[in-house]
Design an enzyme around this catalytic site. Structure first.
Site, PDB file in Angstrom:
ATOM      1  N   HIS A 111      -7.652  -8.406  -2.547  1.00 16.28           N
ATOM      2  CA  HIS A 111      -8.920  -7.696  -2.335  1.00 16.28           C
ATOM      3  C   HIS A 111      -8.776  -6.226  -2.712  1.00 16.28           C
ATOM      4  CE1 HIS A 111      -6.604  -7.031   1.330  1.00 16.28           C
ATOM      5  NE2 HIS A 111      -7.267  -5.896   1.452  1.00 16.28           N
TER       6      HIS A 111
ATOM      7  N   TYR B 134       0.848  -1.196   0.000  1.00 15.79           N
ATOM      8  CA  TYR B 134       0.000   0.000   0.000  1.00 15.79           C
ATOM      9  C   TYR B 134       0.883   1.245   0.000  1.00 15.79           C
ATOM     10  CZ  TYR B 134      -4.254  -2.585   1.244  1.00 15.79           C
ATOM     11  OH  TYR B 134      -5.336  -3.418   1.248  1.00 15.79           O
TER      12      TYR B 134
ATOM     13  N   ARG C 137      -3.061 -11.995   3.701  1.00 20.22           N
ATOM     14  CA  ARG C 137      -4.433 -11.579   3.416  1.00 20.22           C
ATOM     15  C   ARG C 137      -4.725 -11.912   1.963  1.00 20.22           C
ATOM     16  NH1 ARG C 137      -6.988  -6.144   4.999  1.00 20.22           N
ATOM     17  NH2 ARG C 137      -8.812  -7.475   4.993  1.00 20.22           N
TER      18      ARG C 137
ATOM     19  N   HIS D 127     -10.709  -2.545  -1.428  1.00 13.66           N
ATOM     20  CA  HIS D 127     -11.625  -1.939  -0.473  1.00 13.66           C
ATOM     21  C   HIS D 127     -12.569  -0.987  -1.203  1.00 13.66           C
ATOM     22  CE1 HIS D 127      -9.119  -3.185   2.986  1.00 13.66           C
ATOM     23  NE2 HIS D 127      -8.124  -3.008   2.129  1.00 13.66           N
TER      24      HIS D 127
ATOM     25  N   TYR E 159      -1.149 -10.463   0.196  1.00 11.64           N
ATOM     26  CA  TYR E 159       0.061  -9.860   0.751  1.00 11.64           C
ATOM     27  C   TYR E 159       0.272 -10.330   2.185  1.00 11.64           C
ATOM     28  CZ  TYR E 159      -3.146  -6.392   2.792  1.00 11.64           C
ATOM     29  OH  TYR E 159      -4.165  -5.777   3.468  1.00 11.64           O
TER      30      TYR E 159
END
Length: 155
Positions: free
Chosen positions: A141, A91, A138, A143, A130
């Site tokens: 995905h 991120y 995780r 968000h 990741y």
């Protein structure tokens, strides 16, 4: 990633999230790594950033859907915001401790407004799973934060 998501305003005033007509998802926290930049990219294209030197790394992905009410009528003017990790699972956020590199051509944060037909679309990249810990990952995905005139859904 292949399911189509639908959001709608219910009679009780809350948004619900449906994937392929299933039941609403459970409530979730905002994040992880909700972007700290002041304004999202509103072009619908997360694969290029202003002043960038090229296209974001990774497999191109088109994310599209409709925001509808419980009667199936389109919700025009809803804001649909997305944020996600880059093609290597990082991120663009200072608290992300993933050692994977950042992509200077990918912010991973964008927003669009639905049209009169309730439709929205983003051009982005396919995010990977990741690491959360050395032994846990995780799943891949994206968000979503969907805001209508009175209500908000985050999933």
């Amino acid at each position: 990633m292949s399911s189509i998501a639908r959001c709608g305003h219910t009679a009780t005033g809350w948004f619900r999230f449906y994937a392929n007509g299933s039941e609403p998802d459970a409530d979730q926290i905002l994040g992880p790594f909700y972007p700290i930049m002041s304004k999202p990219n509103r072009t619908g294209d997360l694969t290029r950033v202003p002043g960038g030197s090229g296209r974001a790394k990774g497999q191109l992905l088109i994310v599209k859907g409709r925001v509808i009410d419980p009667a199936g009528k389109p919700v025009a003017g809803a804001d649909v915001e997305i944020w996600q990790a880059n093609a290597v699972g990082r991120y663009a956020h200072p608290d992300d401790t993933n050692p994977a590199p950042l992509d200077p051509n990918f912010d991973g944060f964008g927003a669009v407004t639905t049209g009169t037909d309730g439709r929205y679309q983003f051009k982005t990249i396919k995010p990977p799973p990741y690491p959360v810990t050395p032994t846990r990952r995780r799943p891949a995905h994206i968000h979503f934060d969907v805001r209508g005139r009175h209500d908000e859904l985050i999933t």
